[in-house]
Write an enzyme that holds these catalytic residues in place. Structure first.
Site, PDB file in Angstrom:
ATOM      1  CD  GLU A 222      33.113  58.867   6.666  1.00 35.33           C
ATOM      2  OE1 GLU A 222      32.854  59.257   5.510  1.00 35.33           O
ATOM      3  OE2 GLU A 222      34.266  58.586   7.046  1.00 35.33           O
TER       4      GLU A 222
ATOM      5  CG  ASP B  53      27.968  55.596   2.835  1.00 37.16           C
ATOM      6  OD1 ASP B  53      27.534  55.630   1.667  1.00 37.16           O
ATOM      7  OD2 ASP B  53      29.165  55.778   3.105  1.00 37.16           O
TER       8      ASP B  53
ATOM      9  CD  GLU C 175      38.754  52.445   4.242  1.00 37.77           C
ATOM     10  OE1 GLU C 175      38.568  52.729   3.045  1.00 37.77           O
ATOM     11  OE2 GLU C 175      38.265  53.098   5.177  1.00 37.77           O
TER      12      GLU C 175
ATOM     13  CD  GLU D 213      33.479  60.213  -4.644  1.00 36.68           C
ATOM     14  OE1 GLU D 213      33.529  61.308  -4.044  1.00 36.68           O
ATOM     15  OE2 GLU D 213      33.541  59.116  -4.057  1.00 36.68           O
TER      16      GLU D 213
END
Length: 590
Positions: free
Chosen positions: A385, A258, A364, A117
């Protein structure tokens, strides 16, 4: 046409829409100007609420109108929102925030931070803002873009992450203490995305600073993941970075995996790296026998794709383990558009869009056979996304259905999520209960991609007709011509910038060549005089980040390529034939 120019042309042209204002199925299309203003209002409602109620904390708590630290006490939302300010045209606020960050952000703190992050949000955000500073009217220092305060901040933050990469495998720990390094009791289990999502930021940092260590560690981590894939070409979800053993063996394209796939493609485009693209796209033989197998795109298609959905499977057997769609997987159609696979991308996008229309957002987890949410995974934290994929696909196709998704996103987020102090995470899409959090990616990604979807003339979509010529200590450099590469937090990186600070290395090589010539002549003269056989010509020490074979190539007068691609024993489609413009594949026949 030269290969590099062909690639740049492809990047620029692939962002041009085919149609403007095309009608939708019902004869009407969302008005881009109207929704562009709506999105801008959304941004300022959230941004002003953060400044008034949460700064200098990382994130806003919109239900209680206060703030909290989430990822390390960096004023994270301010860093994440900085380049969005410029994309919305607010240069004065961009300039003010740059000064605020320089005065207030300190990375020398006793905080345990996520390596992943911190990289995508902080390092990526600062690098992007640094490269956009001149466009935003900031008075840049001499030597920019190879120097500057935001670049130094990005470098400082990245150096705090380097201890995490000091493992036997070269794959990083997931967490590092910014003051003390990796804690002795830190878990060695890291998700795949947490290992493979560094090459965009770290290669950019190495190119701008001249220090190869960042790109080197990112490449080692990528290679260790590639070498750890299963016999059928899949990777799992979590791995032990000390032993290289897979801990979670579920394989898919969603959470925990991902952005690893995303960075193979984007890293290949950014760096013109055939090897990275080959990992994702091109068949690579496993032995002298021609077994075209195990590149990720083919393995994912063969084992996880069912009726244009992507399921989770066991990485060694390919058997289905979870028949679910995760909201994080919605980046995939956008990634497919980058490699020219438009038809498959659109079919998958439309599947995901049906889920959005069912709930007014993407839960989710969504159970595909049952057609409903999964227990305890019913929330929607305003993720970007699906909107990201809509933006990419709209630039490639001009299909008005993609604008309809943008319209639906604006309407549902405002109706469900908007509160007095910003926009709240949707805790449950079934009853629209809210949670007291507004993640920084809402301003960095969700709003940005929405705005760019409705703003076809934004500078981000530049087709190369405008650019800036910048003088650097290493010569003239062209910036701002388009083809921006978004990191996984939607921070745009200008690929041209990676070539602005390279002359110093060329000059170093020239000096080394002169030294070789001098010592070679001296040694040959000595041989002639003494009639003895030398053990070999003198070679200068290897440059950091190069192999002995590369230095031998240089000693023979060959200039090393940026990346070495192993020779294949089987014929394969050349990298240049994978370039796509508006979904059509073109071969480099020149």
């Amino acid at each position: 046409m030269p290969f590099r120019l062909l690639v740049l042309f492809g990047l620029l042209c692939a962002l041009l829409p085919l149609h403007h204002g095309a009608p939708g199925p019902d004869g009407t299309a969302p008005d881009p100007a109207h929704y562009r203003e709506r999105v801008k209002a959304m941004f300022y409602h959230a941004y002003d609420s953060y400044l008034e109620n949460a700064f200098p904390y990382d994130e806003l708590r919109p239900l209680t109108c206060d703030g909290h630290d989430t990822w390390g006490s960096f004023s994270l939302t301010l860093i994440d929102a900085l380049d969005t300010l410029l994309i919305l045209g607010n240069v004065s606020e961009f300039q003010r925030v740059v000064e605020v960050l320089q005065d207030n952000v300190d990375f020398d703190i006793d905080v345990n931070a996520s390596v992943f992050e911190t990289n995508i949000r902080v390092v990526g955000g600062l690098l992007s803002a640094h490269l956009l500073s001149k466009k935003a009217g900031v008075e840049v220092e001499a030597g920019w873009p190879c120097s500057g305060p935001l670049l130094r901040m990005a470098e400082e933050a990245a150096r705090k992450l380097l201890p995490a990469f000091q493992t036997p495998t070269g794959m990083p720990y997931g967490t590092v203490n910014l003051l003390h390094g990796v804690n002795p009791g830190e878990t060695p289990v890291t998700c795949t995305a947490g290992i493979g999502t560094f090459i965009v930021e770290f290669a950019t940092l190495s190119s701008l600073t001249g220090d190869p260590v960042f790109e080197d560690v990112a490449r080692v981590a990528l290679m260790r993941l590639w070498e750890s894939r299963s016999e059928i070409g899949l990777v799992g979800n979590h791995i032990d970075v000390l032993t290289g053993k897979w801990v979670a063996q579920d394989s898919g394209i969603g959470a925990g995996v991902d952005s690893y796939f995303e960075y193979l493609v984007k890293g290949a485009i950014l760096l013109q790296d055939k090897k990275l693209m080959a990992m994702f796209l091109v068949s690579m033989p496993s032995s002298s026998f021609c077994f075209p197998q195990r590149e990720y795109n083919k393995a994912i298609r063969n084992y996880t794709r069912f009726d244009d959905w992507y399921l989770w499977v066991q990485m060694y057997k390919g058997t289905v383990s979870m028949p679910v769609f995760q909201s994080l997987e919605a980046y995939w159609p956008g990634l497919q558009s980058l490699i020219g696979d438009i038809d498959n991308a659109m079919r998958t996008f439309l599947n995901y869009y049906t889920v959005w229309k069912q709930f007014g957002g993407l839960p989710e987890f969504y159970n595909i056979p049952q057609g409903y949410t999964v227990e305890k995974r019913e929330g929607y934290p305003l993720r970007p996304e699906l909107i990201e994929s809509a933006m990419y696909l709209y630039r490639a196709t001009g299909d008005p259905t993609l604008l309809e998704l943008g319209r639906d996103a604006v309407e549902s987020i405002e109706k469900i999520s908007k509160v007095e102090c910003g926009f709240a995470t949707i805790k449950d899409l079934r009853d629209h209960k809210l949670d007291n959090r507004m993640e920084s990616f809402f301003l960095a990604e969700t709003v940005k991609y929405l705005y760019l979807l409705f703003d076809p003339t934004n500078f981000i979509h530049n087709n190369g007709s405008a650019f800036d010529a910048v003088m650097t200590p290493y010569g003239e450099c062209i910036l701002g011509a388009g083809g921006y590469i978004f990191n996984t937090e939607a921070h745009p990186i200008d690929p041209a910038a990676l070539h602005c600070c390279q002359s110093l290395k060329e000059e170093q090589w020239e000096v080394e060549d002169l030294m070789r010539e001098f010592y070679s002549l001296k040694r040959n003269r000595s041989r002639f005089q003494k009639k003895t056989v030398s053990s070999g010509p003198w070679q200068p020490p290897a440059r950091p980040g190069t192999s002995s074979s590369e230095n031998q190539d240089e000693a023979r007068g060959k200039r090393p390529s940026r990346q070495k691609v192993p020779l294949l024993s089987c014929p394969s489609q050349p990298f240049t034939s994978k370039l796509a413009l508006l979904g059509q594949v073109f071969l480099d026949s020149s």
